[in-house]
Design an enzyme around this catalytic site. Structure first.
Site, PDB file in Angstrom:
ATOM      1  CG  ASP A 250      -0.252  -0.061   2.508  1.00 53.99           C
ATOM      2  OD1 ASP A 250       0.980  -0.287   2.506  1.00 53.99           O
ATOM      3  OD2 ASP A 250      -0.903   0.114   3.554  1.00 53.99           O
TER       4      ASP A 250
ATOM      5  CE1 TYR B  85      31.187   6.853 -21.218  1.00 51.94           C
ATOM      6  CE2 TYR B  85      30.918   6.984 -23.607  1.00 51.94           C
ATOM      7  CZ  TYR B  85      30.630   7.466 -22.344  1.00 51.94           C
ATOM      8  OH  TYR B  85      29.797   8.551 -22.206  1.00 51.94           O
TER       9      TYR B  85
ATOM     10  CG  ASP C  23      24.543  11.373 -16.522  1.00 52.24           C
ATOM     11  OD1 ASP C  23      23.811  12.330 -16.187  1.00 52.24           O
ATOM     12  OD2 ASP C  23      24.492  10.831 -17.645  1.00 52.24           O
TER      13      ASP C  23
ATOM     14  CG  HIS D  32      16.486  11.038 -22.626  1.00 51.74           C
ATOM     15  ND1 HIS D  32      16.647   9.696 -22.411  1.00 51.74           N
ATOM     16  CD2 HIS D  32      17.670  11.602 -22.292  1.00 51.74           C
ATOM     17  CE1 HIS D  32      17.877   9.460 -21.954  1.00 51.74           C
ATOM     18  NE2 HIS D  32      18.502  10.608 -21.872  1.00 51.74           N
TER      19      HIS D  32
ATOM     20  CD  GLU E 112      24.415  14.980 -19.854  1.00 53.38           C
ATOM     21  OE1 GLU E 112      24.679  14.149 -18.965  1.00 53.38           O
ATOM     22  OE2 GLU E 112      23.385  14.932 -20.557  1.00 53.38           O
TER      23      GLU E 112
ATOM     24  CG  HIS F 225      26.601   8.161 -25.695  1.00 53.90           C
ATOM     25  ND1 HIS F 225      26.700   9.532 -25.764  1.00 53.90           N
ATOM     26  CD2 HIS F 225      27.545   7.766 -24.799  1.00 53.90           C
ATOM     27  CE1 HIS F 225      27.630   9.949 -24.923  1.00 53.90           C
ATOM     28  NE2 HIS F 225      28.181   8.903 -24.334  1.00 53.90           N
TER      29      HIS F 225
ATOM     30  CG  ASP G 249      21.295  14.955 -18.423  1.00 48.41           C
ATOM     31  OD1 ASP G 249      22.092  14.337 -17.687  1.00 48.41           O
ATOM     32  OD2 ASP G 249      20.916  14.526 -19.530  1.00 48.41           O
TER      33      ASP G 249
ATOM     34  CG  HIS H 291      19.223  14.051 -24.364  1.00 47.64           C
ATOM     35  ND1 HIS H 291      18.628  14.786 -23.376  1.00 47.64           N
ATOM     36  CD2 HIS H 291      20.289  13.454 -23.773  1.00 47.64           C
ATOM     37  CE1 HIS H 291      19.284  14.631 -22.246  1.00 47.64           C
ATOM     38  NE2 HIS H 291      20.317  13.834 -22.445  1.00 47.64           N
TER      39      HIS H 291
ATOM     40  CD  GLU I 296      24.335  13.252 -22.925  1.00 48.56           C
ATOM     41  OE1 GLU I 296      24.717  12.355 -22.170  1.00 48.56           O
ATOM     42  OE2 GLU I 296      23.156  13.637 -23.007  1.00 48.56           O
TER      43      GLU I 296
ATOM     44  CG  HIS J 186      21.575   3.537 -19.369  1.00 45.51           C
ATOM     45  ND1 HIS J 186      20.838   2.999 -20.398  1.00 45.51           N
ATOM     46  CD2 HIS J 186      21.824   4.805 -19.744  1.00 45.51           C
ATOM     47  CE1 HIS J 186      20.650   3.906 -21.348  1.00 45.51           C
ATOM     48  NE2 HIS J 186      21.248   5.009 -20.967  1.00 45.51           N
TER      49      HIS J 186
ATOM     50  NE  ARG K 222      27.359  10.665 -19.914  1.00 43.31           N
ATOM     51  CZ  ARG K 222      27.377   9.427 -19.442  1.00 43.31           C
ATOM     52  NH1 ARG K 222      28.074   8.478 -20.073  1.00 43.31           N
ATOM     53  NH2 ARG K 222      26.707   9.112 -18.355  1.00 43.31           N
TER      54      ARG K 222
HETATM   55  N1  GLY Z   1      21.323  11.249 -17.837  1.00 46.18           N
HETATM   56  C1  GLY Z   1      20.839  10.703 -19.024  1.00 46.18           C
HETATM   57  C2  GLY Z   1      21.530  11.256 -20.188  1.00 46.18           C
HETATM   58  O1  GLY Z   1      22.565  11.873 -20.047  1.00 46.18           O
HETATM   59  O2  GLY Z   1      21.073  11.160 -21.291  1.00 46.18           O
HETATM   60 MN    MN Z   2      21.963  13.620 -21.105  1.00 46.31          MN
HETATM   61 MN    MN Z   3      23.222  12.751 -18.263  1.00 47.55          MN
END
Ligand code: GLY
Ligand code: MN
Ligand code: MN
Length: 440
Positions: A40, A389, A261, A362, A409, A351, A272, A355, A385, A244, A407
């Site tokens: 619950d 890697y 991140d 996103h 970003e 990647h 982000d 975005h 970003e 991820h 990374r």
């Molecule tokens: N934190 C998700 C991305 O960087 O797209």
């Molecule tokens: Mn991002």
């Molecule tokens: Mn991110």
């Protein structure tokens, strides 16, 4: 009430959406459902972004209906009725009267009356704008309302002939941020930047990845940002190569880089940010060499964010710098032209460079118009970003590169004559990061 976006702006958004809708149409949009965490216990409620965008109304069990040209009011909200007993347990409910007075709706009804009232509003409208396929049980209710109208055709009822995805119109509006939206996103970016600074300093004491996550959340909340925009990624060492990674359960080891991140949400707007830094406070030589390549790629990509450039140009700029850097460091072979042609960077950069960013991390909005990449225009907000890697088991490269994940970003708003970085409150050059981490 939405603290950053005034009620008049929500009304203006509804007006603009209705301007785009066909004359004899109707739009129907439900609020987010409440979600069970266990037994619950519910997850904290987060409004559906489209619903929040159009209403600023933060309760579940609500449906907004837009009916261009309706005599008794175009913006209609169905919502929970006030209930003193329930409010004693769960907090206040706005109620239909409050929806009109506080949220600027033209008309409002109890949600319990929707089956009796809404079919009559749909009847005679030829087109229904609705986010089909998002919520199965609500889809079924919409179909039941249509059936109820069809059952009365011999009595002269006119069921709608056309269903159109509401997203086509609405998400294009959401792509262009207003001055108020940029303001709230800049605030979210500022808080997240502070959180990254604090996490960098906290890392010097060692411990576990989740202890850095704790520092991020502590800083978000300290500044009034009660929610994360997405689960924080805190990856030390080779965990930085897992895009991820959210376990955040491993120890921080001297000599490792940490990739964080993480971004908070303010008034349903996301930030982000990614930063990568050494646990020890000092980059090793291979770490620094790869880091400098990613940073140069990020600068080149940000430089390509300006009106008139198309969506893919920052990505193309980043890929070119990353590829040249990988050649210079001996991780890939051949000429730049050859390596770009073969996409030789892909094992190290899998990647895209960004975005759209907004109420969803996103965010919504098309990246192409027809077959062509979309042109960047003032008011659009995106992330930049790039990363590199090197998988820990990549036997094609010298061992010193293995297990390094980097990374960088930032959140970037397109302006009239270029762009504005909303997240520049956290350092990203090697010298700045090492200086910050050396502070007591
Ligand atoms: N934190 C998700 C991305 O960087 O797209
Ligand atoms: Mn991002
Ligand atoms: Mn991110």
């Amino acid at each position: 009430m939405s603290p950053w976006i005034p009620m008049t702006e929500h009304a203006e958004r509804r007006r603009r959406l209705m301007e785009l809708m066909a004359e004899d149409s109707i739009a129907i949009l439900p609020a987010a459902p409440e979600c069970t965490r266990n037994r619950d216990v519910l997850f904290p409620f987060r409004q559906d972004s489209d619903f929040q965008y159009l209403t600023g109304f933060g309760e579940p069990e609500a449906v907004v209906v837009l009916i261009p040209g309706r005599e008794h009011g175009e913006s209609v909200l169905f919502c929970r009725e006030r209930n003193p007993e329930k409010e004693l347990w769960d907090g206040s409910i706005v109620g239909p009267e409050g929806a009109i007075e506080q949220y600027g709706m033209d008309d409002a009804f109890p949600i319990s009356d929707i089956d009796d009232i809404l079919p009559g509003m749909i009847e005679g409208r030829s087109r229904v704008y609705y986010p089909l396929g998002r919520d199965q049980s609500f889809d079924k209710r919409v179909m039941d309302w249509i059936k109820a109208i069809r059952a009365k055709v011999r009595a002269g009822a006119q069921p709608p002939g056309e269903f159109v995805a509401l997203e086509h119109l609405l998400h294009d509006l959401r792509l262009y941020k207003s001055a108020n939206e940029i303001k709230v996103m800049a605030r979210a970016g500022q808080i997240s930047a502070q959180a990254h600074c604090n996490a960098m300093k906290r890392a010097r004491r060692g411990g576990y990845e989740y202890q850095l996550e704790a520092e991020l959340i502590r800083t978000f909340m300290e500044h009034g940002a009660r929610n994360v925009a997405y689960p924080s990624i805190v990856g030390a060492g080779a965990n930085g190569c897992i895009l991820h990674y959210i376990d955040n359960s491993d120890p921080l080891k001297e000599g490792d880089l940490v990739l964080i991140d993480a971004g908070c949400e303010v008034d349903c707007y996301a930030s982000d940010i990614t930063r990568t830094f050494p646990v020890s406070g000092t980059f090793s030589e291979p770490q620094r060499a790869l880091y400098e390549v990613v940073l140069e790629a990020q600068y080149a990509a940000i430089d390509a964010v300006r009106p008139g450039n198309h969506w893919n140009m920052p990505h193309e700029a980043a890929v070119e710098v990353l590829t040249q850097g990988l050649i210079d460091l001996g991780l890939i072979q051949g000429t730049l032209a050859d390596a770009l042609e073969k996409e030789a960077y892909r094992p190290f950069y899998m990647h895209r460079t960004g975005h759209w960013l907004g109420m969803d991390v996103h965010d919504v909005g098309d990246y192409k118009v027809g077959d062509a990449w979309r042109e960047l225009e003032p008011g659009m907000v995106m992330t930049v970003e790039p990363g590199l890697y090197v998988a820990p088991d990549n036997m094609d490269v010298d061992p010193r590169w293995r297990g390094i994940g980097i990374r960088i970003e930032d959140d970037v708003a397109v302006t009239k004559d270029g762009c504005r970085v909303l997240t520049d409150g956290v350092p990203k050059t090697v010298a700045e990061i090492e200086a910050l981490m050396a502070e007591q």
